[in-house]
Design an enzyme around this catalytic site. Structure first.
Site, PDB file in Angstrom:
ATOM      1  N   LYS A   1       0.814  -1.218   0.000  1.00  0.00           N
ATOM      2  CA  LYS A   1       0.000   0.000   0.000  1.00  0.00           C
ATOM      3  C   LYS A   1       0.843   1.261   0.000  1.00  0.00           C
ATOM      4  O   LYS A   1       0.394   2.328  -0.432  1.00  0.00           O
ATOM      5  CB  LYS A   1      -0.981  -0.016   1.180  1.00  0.00           C
ATOM      6  CG  LYS A   1      -0.358  -0.034   2.569  1.00  0.00           C
ATOM      7  CD  LYS A   1      -0.009   1.353   3.093  1.00  0.00           C
ATOM      8  CE  LYS A   1       0.825   1.283   4.359  1.00  0.00           C
ATOM      9  NZ  LYS A   1       1.250   2.628   4.828  1.00  0.00           N
TER      10      LYS A   1
ATOM     11  N   THR B   1      -3.921   5.571   3.934  1.00  0.00           N
ATOM     12  CA  THR B   1      -2.743   6.240   3.385  1.00  0.00           C
ATOM     13  C   THR B   1      -2.958   6.860   2.010  1.00  0.00           C
ATOM     14  O   THR B   1      -2.069   7.552   1.512  1.00  0.00           O
ATOM     15  CB  THR B   1      -1.557   5.255   3.312  1.00  0.00           C
ATOM     16  OG1 THR B   1      -1.966   4.090   2.607  1.00  0.00           O
ATOM     17  CG2 THR B   1      -1.078   4.862   4.673  1.00  0.00           C
TER      18      THR B   1
END
Length: 324
Positions: A189, A246
């Protein structure tokens, strides 16, 4: 099985936040810091330079001696992914056999393509490797704001006991035996967060950001399956949850790095693990025959072989296909 004494290696923002959490959970906590100046600051001021306004819990002991932190029942390894091997090489000779070592870094080692628990197993073969990952910002955790993460170990009993040891009410650890799935989501990620930042910095709009995040998650799932991760883990806190966190906030160093790139600016000097992970992830994907176009575009931008506009065009002009 209980872990009443918790050691934390790394006195940065995340290490300090996890030390605070363990102390709130009622554990005896020893915080080790490599930099003597920072260790002295933490011990004397009882406040982290990286978390202004957050006072260190009274019960946290600060040390620069690895043999002292090694005496604890379980140890959190809160150092950058690329520093994990050096840290473990120094720690291994002074820990007791069977000590759980919980990696709290989100990345893949350059050169070896090894995940963090693989480095633990290689450098400290007598220890029990584990991983802690999930959608969490150090500032939120340090202040006791509600946060949920996943702790994984191959032994279900160890994973559950570690989750109970770190349960501080507002910090809620779930437990799992899918070690690879938990650490893979956290590493992958970071690269996608850089892509999200580029979309934001280029002003491409919310629709583009949603499309990128969704298609990026499809890449994460494909790669995870190829590495033996469970799909349900990819859908959980350490996969989808961390991706959501994020890919939309400047608090993420990886997202902020992408925003700077999208604006044509140089990223700040703050560590963004995705910068190191992108080329490694791409090499691993190629070896496994996994198509990861967004990650490939990020890696190309970072190494300077594609401009941001050329990378965007390469994604928009790919052949149409069925959604996977």
């Amino acid at each position: 099985m209980t872990f009443d004494r918790i050691g934390v290696i790394g006195g940065g923002a995340w290490g300090t936040a996890l030390a605070q959490t363990a102390a709130r959970a009622g554990r005896s906590v020893t915080l080790w810091e490599y930099d003597a100046g920072n260790a002295a600051w933490l011990a004397d001021k009882r406040e982290s330079k990286f978390l202004p306004g957050v006072k260190l819990h009274d019960t946290i002991a600060v040390t620069v001696d690895l043999s002292v932190v090694a005496r604890n029942d379980a140890i959190l390894l809160v150092v950058p992914a690329q520093a994990m091997r050096a840290t473990l090489t120094a720690l291994s000779p002074v820990i007791a056999a069977g000590t759980p070592l919980i990696a709290c870094a989100k990345g893949i080692e350059r050169g070896t393509h090894k995940f963090m628990t693989e480095i633990v197993a290689e450098c400290a073969p007598s220890a029990l490797p584990a991983i802690l990952s999930g959608p969490s910002f150090a500032a939120d955790v340090a202040r006791g704001l509600p946060t949920a993460v996943t702790i994984a170990a191959s032994d279900a009993g160890v994973a559950e006991a570690l989750a109970h040891a770190m349960n501080a009410g507002t910090f809620r650890p779930y437990h799992s035996t899918d070690v690879r799935g938990v650490e893979l989501g956290g590493a992958t990620k970071n690269v996608l967060a850089i892509a999200a930042g580029i979309v934001n910095g280029r002003g491409l709009g919310a629709s583009a950001l949603a499309a990128m995040t969704t298609r990026g998650f499809a890449e994460l799932v494909r790669f995870g399956r190829a590495c033996g991760a469970r799909t349900e883990t990819m859908m959980g806190l350490s996969g989808l949850g961390d991706l959501i966190l994020t890919c939309g906030t400047p608090q993420s160093r990886n997202f902020s790095c992408g925003v700077a790139l999208g604006r044509g600016e140089a990223p700040s000097g703050k560590l963004a693990e995705g910068v190191f992970t992108a080329p490694v992830l791409l090499e691993m994907a190629r070896d496994k025959g996994i198509d990861m176009p967004i990650s490939a575009a990020v890696a190309a931008v970072l190494q300077g072989s594609l401009t941001v506009d050329a990378a965007i065009e390469s994604l928009l002009t790919r052949p149409l296909k069925s959604e996977e």
